[in-house]
Design a protein around this motif. Sequence first.
Motif, short mmCIF file in Angstrom:
data_model
loop_
_atom_site.label_atom_id
_atom_site.label_comp_id
_atom_site.label_asym_id
_atom_site.label_seq_id
_atom_site.Cartn_x
_atom_site.Cartn_y
_atom_site.Cartn_z
N ARG A 133 9.18 -3.57 9.21
CA ARG A 133 9.43 -4.54 8.25
C ARG A 133 8.96 -4.51 6.62
N TYR A 134 7.75 -3.66 6.57
CA TYR A 134 7.33 -3.51 5.16
C TYR A 134 8.65 -2.28 4.46
N LYS A 158 -2.00 -4.28 4.02
CA LYS A 158 -1.00 -3.13 3.58
C LYS A 158 -1.30 -1.80 3.89
N TYR A 214 5.14 -7.06 1.36
CA TYR A 214 4.25 -7.24 2.39
C TYR A 214 3.64 -8.70 1.95
N TYR A 267 1.42 -12.32 1.62
CA TYR A 267 0.21 -12.48 2.29
C TYR A 267 0.32 -13.44 3.62
N SER A 268 1.26 -13.94 3.51
CA SER A 268 1.55 -14.83 5.00
C SER A 268 1.78 -13.87 6.15
N LEU A 269 2.72 -12.71 5.90
CA LEU A 269 2.75 -11.80 6.98
C LEU A 269 1.59 -11.00 7.16
N HIS A 288 -0.57 -13.18 9.51
CA HIS A 288 -0.05 -13.19 10.70
C HIS A 288 -0.07 -12.00 11.54
N ALA A 289 0.11 -11.02 10.86
CA ALA A 289 0.01 -9.40 11.49
C ALA A 289 -1.49 -9.15 11.80
N TRP A 324 5.11 -4.12 11.91
CA TRP A 324 4.79 -4.43 10.51
C TRP A 324 5.08 -3.35 9.58
#
Length: 112
Positions: free
Chosen positions: A38-39, A63, A51, A53-55, A58-59, A35
């Motif tokens: 990706r961020y 943040k 970052y 909300y859906s990520l 899922h993660a 994560w």
Amino acid sequence: MMMMMMMMMMMMMMMTTVMMCLPQCVWEGLRPLLWCRRYVAMKAFKKDEPYPYSLMCHAHHTKESVLHISKEVVRLVQVAHTGNLQAVVKKYSTQKFCEAAMVQPPIEILDE
């Protein structure tokens, strides 16, 4: 399409760099590192919501919980052009990898 491909290549370069130099990720587990990459990539490509909300859902990481590793990733990418990471930078600077190493790391993460 090309932007997404470049972002994925940048994330691969960051993973290679981090795995070579950041032993604390082994202790903390690799999932937060996914994560963080990706961020950092989303910040590098100036996405509106790096970052979302859906990520976060899922993660299962906020943040703030991935920010400290993201800062280390940015520091490593900054110094990757020197020392023992030159081979990684050279590899990801080729056209085959969409010149992902040429994307500047988002240094504003260091101030968060």
